[in-house]
Motif scaffolding. Structure first.
Motif, short mmCIF file in Angstrom:
data_model
loop_
_atom_site.label_atom_id
_atom_site.label_comp_id
_atom_site.label_asym_id
_atom_site.label_seq_id
_atom_site.Cartn_x
_atom_site.Cartn_y
_atom_site.Cartn_z
N GLY A 1 31.51 46.77 -9.61
CA GLY A 1 30.89 47.88 -8.89
C GLY A 1 31.52 48.04 -7.52
O GLY A 1 32.44 47.31 -7.15
N PHE A 2 30.99 48.98 -6.76
CA PHE A 2 31.57 49.33 -5.47
C PHE A 2 30.72 48.77 -4.34
O PHE A 2 29.53 49.08 -4.23
CB PHE A 2 31.67 50.85 -5.33
N ALA A 3 31.35 47.95 -3.50
CA ALA A 3 30.70 47.45 -2.29
C ALA A 3 31.10 48.34 -1.11
O ALA A 3 31.92 49.26 -1.25
CB ALA A 3 31.11 46.00 -2.03
N ALA A 4 30.54 48.05 0.05
CA ALA A 4 30.87 48.83 1.25
C ALA A 4 32.38 48.80 1.48
O ALA A 4 33.00 47.74 1.49
CB ALA A 4 30.14 48.25 2.45
N GLY A 5 32.96 49.97 1.65
CA GLY A 5 34.38 50.07 1.94
C GLY A 5 35.25 50.33 0.72
O GLY A 5 36.37 50.83 0.85
N ASP A 6 34.75 50.00 -0.48
CA ASP A 6 35.60 50.11 -1.68
C ASP A 6 35.95 51.55 -2.02
O ASP A 6 37.13 51.89 -2.19
CB ASP A 6 34.91 49.45 -2.87
N LEU A 7 34.95 52.40 -2.16
CA LEU A 7 35.21 53.78 -2.54
C LEU A 7 36.01 54.51 -1.47
O LEU A 7 36.90 55.30 -1.78
CB LEU A 7 33.90 54.52 -2.80
N GLU A 8 35.68 54.23 -0.20
CA GLU A 8 36.42 54.88 0.88
C GLU A 8 37.89 54.51 0.83
O GLU A 8 38.77 55.37 1.00
CB GLU A 8 35.82 54.49 2.23
N ASN B 1 60.32 43.68 3.23
CA ASN B 1 60.60 44.78 2.31
C ASN B 1 59.32 45.53 1.91
O ASN B 1 59.34 46.76 1.79
CB ASN B 1 61.28 44.25 1.04
N PHE B 2 58.25 44.77 1.67
CA PHE B 2 56.98 45.38 1.28
C PHE B 2 55.83 44.57 1.87
O PHE B 2 55.96 43.37 2.13
CB PHE B 2 56.81 45.41 -0.25
N ILE B 3 54.68 45.25 2.01
CA ILE B 3 53.45 44.57 2.39
C ILE B 3 52.36 45.05 1.44
O ILE B 3 52.16 46.24 1.24
CB ILE B 3 53.09 44.82 3.87
N GLY B 4 51.68 44.10 0.81
CA GLY B 4 50.66 44.43 -0.18
C GLY B 4 49.28 43.99 0.25
O GLY B 4 49.14 43.06 1.05
N GLY B 5 48.27 44.66 -0.28
CA GLY B 5 46.90 44.30 0.05
C GLY B 5 46.04 45.49 0.43
O GLY B 5 44.87 45.31 0.79
N TYR B 6 46.61 46.70 0.33
CA TYR B 6 45.75 47.88 0.51
C TYR B 6 44.98 48.04 -0.80
O TYR B 6 45.29 48.87 -1.65
CB TYR B 6 46.60 49.11 0.83
N SER B 7 44.00 47.16 -0.95
CA SER B 7 43.44 46.87 -2.26
C SER B 7 41.92 46.82 -2.24
O SER B 7 41.30 46.68 -1.18
CB SER B 7 43.97 45.51 -2.77
N ALA B 8 41.36 46.92 -3.46
CA ALA B 8 39.91 46.78 -3.64
C ALA B 8 39.66 46.10 -4.97
O ALA B 8 40.39 46.31 -5.95
CB ALA B 8 39.23 48.15 -3.61
N LEU B 9 38.63 45.26 -5.01
CA LEU B 9 38.24 44.54 -6.22
C LEU B 9 36.88 45.07 -6.65
O LEU B 9 35.86 44.72 -6.06
CB LEU B 9 38.18 43.04 -5.95
N VAL B 10 36.87 45.92 -7.69
CA VAL B 10 35.65 46.68 -8.00
C VAL B 10 35.22 46.49 -9.46
O VAL B 10 34.56 47.35 -10.03
CB VAL B 10 35.85 48.18 -7.69
#
Length: 451
Positions: free
Chosen positions: A121-128, A109-118
């Protein structure tokens, strides 16, 4: 030992009181799928999800038929995709489309995890990844996204708070012809748990095993029915009654999780014993509070009733499972709860009252529909307030807010299914813009220094 009475009682709860297992969610680690070539990484992710979860729906449906237990959703959560993006670089939406394709292939039904843990602060890939969320959710049907912007230990990343207010507004704008649904698939967290089976906030934490089954149960209708039978009970007797009822509900979730684990050959993780409502009649957390003695959810005393309910559910459920986790307590999503919808329509339930309730519930401001002209700064201010409650109290809080583009107070968004319908609620439009624009970080509270 299970006796005939227990079996018949469970059957009655399922048939008459909306008892169900809301979700079996398979958490899948993508750590071994990282690659400096984004296309290779996407292929590895697709292959692993399809291999690990190829029988998830089949097994769930088999348990439903064999035991007569409704399992409403079968879902997958994955490692935060910002970590994959930090390795590969490239267009983040490629990952979104890969997850969508995998979800369609395995039939979840759903898939989750298009996520960021910030939170720090922002690591490589987070802001993008964060900047891509509106487009990713607009282009997919089954994908859910979450961003954790604060914790009790780290404080609150106010730069992330500002950006998320903007991204929520953008997501709503991109899907304005589809009830602004993209914003309904996006959650902003403080103290996000790593083993949450519920969408839209589920992701597979980096401390989790390679693959695991987590179960979310739901029984607001069962609790409401139990309370309604004893109108003269004292408050402490009501608490004991809810504890006993939560125990019975959680035992069913433990059974389903154990069966699914055995049949899929993956470890059983946790039971999330949250009372998750639906728009169906008789399946409302608000109606439980009203059975306790409130004229309407939102009345004076609502927060106290919710605190009692949440605590009793946790105390009863924790004794019924080998491992309780996730969010575990009582959810108050306005659009997904028939009683909350009615209370919001009548004006008895306001956003300010909901914010007070979030100090004692499981999550936070969930599925709140606000006027489409609500500014991103006001949305960021709402996120900051909710994160502050979570940070100071050492609990999970979250915001899933939907600006209804082109609509105002008194209008509604019709989502259908479990998402229900959302009455547009009045928002305090006094601007927090200067505060939000300052950026920086709200420091962690003193009691975070427990070591």
């Amino acid at each position: 030992m299970i006796n005939t009475y227990d079996i018949l009682e469970t059957i009655r709860m399922i048939q008459d009181e909306c008892l169900d297992v809301r979700t079996t969610t398979m958490g899948i680690s993508l750590i071994d799928c990282g690659d400096t070539d984004i296309d290779k990484s996407c292929q590895k992710i697709y292959d692993k999800i399809c291999k690990k979860a190829e029988r998830l729906v089949e097994v769930g449906e088999g348990i439903e038929k064999e035991y007569g237990i409704p399992i409403i959703n079968k879902r997958v959560s994955v490692t935060p995709i910002s970590l994959m993006l930090g390795i590969s670089g490239g267009d983040p939406v490629k990952y979104a489309l890969t997850l969508e394709k995998a979800a369609q292939t395995i039939g979840v039904n759903f898939i989750g995890g298009y996520s960021a843990l910030v939170q720090k602060g922002f690591a490589a890939g987070d802001l993008e990844l964060i900047n891509s969320i509106p487009e990713a959710l607009a282009q997919t049907e089954h994908l859910c996204s979450s961003v954790n912007i604060g914790t009790t230990k780290a404080g609150i990343n106010m730069d992330a708070v500002r950006i998320m207010g903007q991204k929520i507004k953008e997501a709503a704008e991109l899907t304005k012809d589809d009830n602004c649904i993209a914003a309904g698939k996006l959650v902003v967290f403080c103290n996000a748990p790593e083993d949450n089976p519920f969408m839209a906030g589920a992701f597979h934490g980096i401390s989790e095993p390679d693959c695991v089954i987590n179960v979310g149960v739901s029984g607001p209708g069962v609790v409401r029915s139990a309370v309604s039978k004893y109108p003269d009970y004292s408050i402490n007797e009501i608490a004991e009654l809810i504890k006993k009822t939560a125990f019975k509900v959680t035992r069913m979730g433990q059974l389903v999780g154990t069966l699914a684990s055995d049949r899929l050959g993956v470890p059983f993780g946790i039971v999330d014993l949250s009372l998750a409502p639906t728009p169906a009649v008789g399946d409302s957390v608000a109606h439980i509070l009203e059975e306790m003695g409130l004229e309407s959810c939102g009345a004076a005393g609502t927060t106290a009733c919710l605190a009692l309910l949440n605590d009793a559910v946790k105390k009863g459920g924790v004794m019924a499972s080998s491992s309780v986790g996730g969010l575990s307590g009582a959810f108050i999503p306005v659009s997904e709860d028939a009683g909350m919808i009615d209370a919001a329509r009548s004006g008895a339930l306001t956003i300010e009252k909901l914010e007070a309730m979030t100090a004692v519930c499981s999550v936070g401001l969930d599925m709140i529909v606000v006027p489409g002209n609500t500014s991103s700064d006001v949305i960021s201010g709402i996120i900051a307030d909710e994160a502050a409650i979570g940070m100071v109290n050492g609990k999970t809080t979250a915001v899933r807010i939907i600006p209804a583009i082109g609509k105002d107070v008194g209008d509604e968004l019709e989502f259908g299914g479990l998402l229900g319908s959302g009455p547009v609620m009045k928002v305090n439009t006094s601007s927090p813009a200067k505060f939000i624009s300052r950026g920086g970080k709200i420091p962690a509270p003193l009691h975070s220094l427990k070591n």
